[in-house]
Write a protein that holds these residues in place. Structure first.
Motif, short mmCIF file in Angstrom:
data_model
loop_
_atom_site.label_atom_id
_atom_site.label_comp_id
_atom_site.label_asym_id
_atom_site.label_seq_id
_atom_site.Cartn_x
_atom_site.Cartn_y
_atom_site.Cartn_z
N ALA A 181 -23.66 52.18 57.36
CA ALA A 181 -24.77 52.93 56.76
C ALA A 181 -25.09 54.12 57.65
CB ALA A 181 -26.00 52.05 56.59
N ASP A 182 -25.53 55.20 57.01
CA ASP A 182 -25.95 56.39 57.74
C ASP A 182 -27.18 56.96 57.06
OD1 ASP A 182 -25.29 58.63 59.78
OD2 ASP A 182 -25.56 59.71 57.89
N LEU A 183 -28.24 57.22 57.81
CA LEU A 183 -29.51 57.71 57.27
C LEU A 183 -29.97 58.93 58.04
CD1 LEU A 183 -32.10 57.47 55.53
CD2 LEU A 183 -33.00 55.93 57.29
N LYS A 184 -30.18 60.03 57.33
CA LYS A 184 -30.83 61.19 57.93
C LYS A 184 -32.33 61.03 57.70
CE LYS A 184 -30.64 66.21 58.29
NZ LYS A 184 -30.03 67.47 57.79
N ILE A 185 -33.03 60.60 58.73
CA ILE A 185 -34.44 60.24 58.60
C ILE A 185 -35.27 61.45 58.19
CG2 ILE A 185 -36.42 59.28 59.82
CD1 ILE A 185 -34.35 57.89 61.69
N ASN A 186 -35.04 62.57 58.85
CA ASN A 186 -35.67 63.84 58.50
C ASN A 186 -34.80 64.94 59.09
OD1 ASN A 186 -36.39 63.96 61.28
ND2 ASN A 186 -38.28 62.83 60.84
N GLU A 187 -35.33 66.14 59.18
CA GLU A 187 -34.54 67.26 59.69
C GLU A 187 -34.24 67.15 61.18
OE1 GLU A 187 -33.14 69.60 57.81
OE2 GLU A 187 -33.94 68.43 56.13
N LYS A 188 -34.87 66.19 61.85
CA LYS A 188 -34.73 66.07 63.30
C LYS A 188 -33.97 64.83 63.75
CE LYS A 188 -35.95 68.27 67.11
NZ LYS A 188 -35.56 69.68 67.33
N PHE A 189 -34.00 63.75 62.95
CA PHE A 189 -33.44 62.49 63.41
C PHE A 189 -32.45 61.91 62.41
CE2 PHE A 189 -37.80 62.75 65.14
CZ PHE A 189 -37.51 62.76 66.49
N GLN A 190 -31.38 61.31 62.95
CA GLN A 190 -30.36 60.67 62.13
C GLN A 190 -29.92 59.39 62.82
OE1 GLN A 190 -27.52 63.42 60.70
NE2 GLN A 190 -26.38 61.95 59.48
N ALA A 191 -29.70 58.34 62.01
CA ALA A 191 -29.33 57.05 62.58
C ALA A 191 -28.32 56.36 61.68
CB ALA A 191 -30.57 56.16 62.77
N GLY A 192 -27.61 55.40 62.23
CA GLY A 192 -26.64 54.66 61.45
C GLY A 192 -25.99 53.56 62.26
N GLY A 193 -24.97 52.95 61.67
CA GLY A 193 -24.26 51.89 62.37
C GLY A 193 -23.35 51.14 61.43
N TRP A 194 -22.68 50.12 61.97
CA TRP A 194 -21.79 49.30 61.17
C TRP A 194 -21.73 47.88 61.73
CZ3 TRP A 194 -19.02 53.05 64.28
CH2 TRP A 194 -18.28 52.50 65.33
N ILE A 195 -21.21 47.00 60.94
CA ILE A 195 -20.89 45.65 61.37
C ILE A 195 -19.51 45.31 60.81
CG2 ILE A 195 -22.06 44.57 59.39
CD1 ILE A 195 -22.76 42.23 61.33
N GLY A 196 -18.67 44.69 61.64
CA GLY A 196 -17.31 44.38 61.21
C GLY A 196 -16.92 42.94 61.54
N TYR A 197 -16.23 42.32 60.62
CA TYR A 197 -15.73 40.96 60.80
C TYR A 197 -14.29 40.91 60.30
CZ TYR A 197 -14.69 36.09 59.62
OH TYR A 197 -14.08 34.86 59.52
N SER A 198 -13.44 40.17 61.01
CA SER A 198 -12.06 40.01 60.55
C SER A 198 -11.56 38.63 60.89
CB SER A 198 -11.15 41.08 61.17
OG SER A 198 -11.17 41.01 62.57
N GLN A 199 -10.65 38.17 60.04
CA GLN A 199 -9.99 36.88 60.25
C GLN A 199 -8.49 37.12 60.31
OE1 GLN A 199 -9.62 33.70 57.11
NE2 GLN A 199 -10.96 32.59 58.53
N ALA A 200 -7.88 36.67 61.38
CA ALA A 200 -6.44 36.88 61.59
C ALA A 200 -5.70 35.55 61.45
CB ALA A 200 -6.19 37.47 62.97
N ASN A 201 -4.50 35.62 60.92
CA ASN A 201 -3.67 34.44 60.73
C ASN A 201 -2.30 34.66 61.37
OD1 ASN A 201 -5.24 32.60 58.73
ND2 ASN A 201 -5.37 34.66 57.83
N ALA A 202 -1.90 33.72 62.21
CA ALA A 202 -0.57 33.79 62.80
C ALA A 202 0.47 33.41 61.76
CB ALA A 202 -0.48 32.87 64.01
N GLN A 203 1.62 34.04 61.82
CA GLN A 203 2.69 33.77 60.87
C GLN A 203 3.70 32.81 61.50
OE1 GLN A 203 2.46 35.49 57.66
NE2 GLN A 203 0.47 35.74 58.66
N GLY A 204 3.89 31.64 60.87
CA GLY A 204 4.88 30.69 61.36
C GLY A 204 4.32 29.64 62.30
N ILE A 205 3.10 29.80 62.79
CA ILE A 205 2.46 28.77 63.61
C ILE A 205 1.05 28.54 63.08
CG2 ILE A 205 3.81 29.37 65.66
CD1 ILE A 205 1.38 30.81 66.77
N ASP A 206 0.48 27.40 63.41
CA ASP A 206 -0.83 27.03 62.89
C ASP A 206 -1.92 27.55 63.82
OD1 ASP A 206 -2.93 25.93 61.53
OD2 ASP A 206 -2.65 23.90 62.35
N SER A 207 -2.32 28.80 63.56
CA SER A 207 -3.38 29.38 64.39
C SER A 207 -4.10 30.48 63.62
CB SER A 207 -2.81 29.95 65.69
OG SER A 207 -3.85 30.43 66.52
#
Length: 504
Positions: free
Chosen positions: A385-411
């Protein structure tokens, strides 16, 4: 009578036809939507009433001489101020119109008194008319010079050079550079062929600090050898669709929207690799591939992509569909002009021995939780998300999640990261930006069958982007990595940079 005629002209000259459409729009400060239109009857002017004092005068000019024009919305705008140059140009046009009437045998429409009034007014404004003529001549000369000396009729050359002294608490200071030349070509006005050459000797600081978390946004040291860094073509129908195809340097962030306007660029933006954009959804194997953006509405668009490692893709033994790759979707929504949301999904695949789930923004565990024993696929999800609060201030950020799977082994492995950034605009000078950014770097909090990251690393960056002029920007910055490699026993890493960016 003379005063009445002069008053008539001052009332009507605001909307007179000027000598050329270009001069009319530039002199009056109009855009294409304000272009003037010929008036054949004074009743076409919606804001002029029969009770107005200028009504009869305007009617006379329209019916007898045909030398006024109105706006597309049918208004007169008679209360608009005009300069002497505007008046002089309009007066000259009306005089030429009357002269045409005389030459065409309709001189009886113009009285001797009218012509005398016009001649006296024309004489009064001779200086302004001469000045206008000189300005037009100079514009024609400059146009000829530009046309004769332009690089190409279809291609624009742009460039960027970065000089950066870098200071760390782990070693001596370095002085390095990154230079880029961009050839941007448009064949239809709605497309772009981009070719970029680059030379770079900015060091990867992990060799000194012991962690990828300290990497800068603009490192890619190759001893300043010039290389072909980017080749892609982008086409738009000008309405709803946009398409990309590239063979070198077509990156995920070229297609997906990053939602971090003040910091996402590696040139004048953040000085850290992590603070550019979400590594869960905006980093992965990339370089060659295709992308498509479709506008769902005025507020929303959908983007899809498939990109691969360009080195592997050009290898006949691997090709386009057997290389490391990234594919995904992004939905962007802009409910107001100052607020943007984006949600993205990215699926990535890495051959055994080349797994880098965090694209060198995290710890060795996060980079390859399976310790080189398997190929890996990853499903990443992100919200920004990104928000321009007014002509002077701007704020934002993100959140990320991922799930990885090994190929050929159980992990399997789960990784999280988040970021927040805040900017104060026009600090000390228009265009100058003071920014504070940082967050939790990608952390493998769970790994089945292998060690996971036990602690948590944080990065904090403070920078001040100061534009010396439109071509030079100086960015002093300081950033720190706490608990590097997600290990509380590691000392913090402190880095200072003074980056100067030249662009043309």
């Amino acid at each position: 009578m003379m005063f009445k005629k002069i008053r008539l002209f001052f009332a009507a000259m605001i909307i007179l036809i000027l000598p050329s459409p270009i001069l009319a729009q530039e002199t009056l400060g109009l855009d294409a939507s304000d272009s003037l239109g010929q008036i054949t009857n004074v009743n076409q002017l919606e804001d002029v009433q029969p009770s107005d004092w200028a009504y009869q005068a305007l009617a006379s000019l329209v019916e007898r001489y045909g030398c006024i024009a109105g706006y597309p919305d049918g208004t007169f705008r008679g209360n608009r101020a005009l300069t002497r140059y505007e008046f002089a140009a309009a007066l000259d046009t009306c005089l030429q119109q009357v002269q045409q009437l005389i030459d065409s045998g309709t001189a009886n429409l113009a009285t001797k008194e009218d012509l005398e009034t016009l001649r006296r007014l024309n004489q009064e404004f001779q200086a302004e008319l001469k000045t206008l003529g000189a300005r037009v001549a100079k514009l024609e000369e400059r146009t000829d010079v530009l046309e004769n000396n332009q690089f190409s009729t279809t291609t624009k050359l742009t460039g960027e050079a970065i000089f950066a002294p870098i200071f760390t608490d782990k070693g001596e200071a370095t002085l390095s550079d990154r230079v880029r030349l961009n050839f941007k070509t448009s064949f239809t006005g709605k497309d772009l062929l981009k070719i970029r050459f680059q030379a770079n000797n900015v060091p990867n600081l992990s060799a000194v600090t012991g962690t990828d978390m300290s990497r800068t946004s603009f490192d890619a040291g190759n001893n300043n050898n010039v290389s072909l860094n980017e080749v892609y073509y982008r086409w738009s129908d000008g309405k709803k669709s946009q398409f990309w195809i590239g063979t070198v340097g077509l990156d995920i962030d070229d297609i997906f929207i990053t939602g971090n306007p003040n910091l996402n660029s590696s040139g004048p933006g953040t000085v850290t690799r992590f603070n550019r954009y979400n590594p869960s959804t905006h980093r992965g194997p990339e370089g060659a591939g295709v992308g498509l953006q479709y506008k769902l509405s005025d507020q929303a668009d959908l983007i899809a992509l498939y990109v691969t490692d360009s080195i592997q893709t050009s290898n006949p033994n691997q090709g386009f569909f057997n290389s490391n790759f990234s594919t995904g979707l992004q939905l962007n929504y802009k409910p107001t002009k100052n607020l943007n949301f984006g949600v993205a999904y990215l699926h990535t695949y890495y051959n055994q021995g080349s797994v880098n789930l965090v694209s060198s923004t995290g710890s060795p565990i996060g980079k390859d939780p399976f310790q080189g024993k398997a190929a890996a696929s990853q499903d990443g999800f992100g919200l920004n998300a990104d928000l321009k609060i007014n002509e002077k201030f701007q704020a934002g950020g993100w959140i990320g999640y991922s799930q990885a799977n090994a190929q050929g082994i159980d992990s399997q492995a789960e990784l999280w990261n988040w970021n927040a950034h805040f900017s104060v605009l026009d600090v000390g000078k228009e265009g100058a930006i003071l920014s504070l950014a940082g967050g939790q770097l990608p952390r493998a909090g769970y790994v089945k069958g292998f060690p996971s990251d036990k602690d948590t690393s944080y990065l904090v960056e403070l920078q001040y982007k100061y534009p010396v002029n439109k071509n030079i920007t100086i960015t002093p910055a300081l950033y720190a990595v706490f608990n590097p490699n997600h290990n509380n026993s590691n000392d913090p890493v402190y880095i200072g940079i003074v980056r100067t960016t030249f662009s043309f």
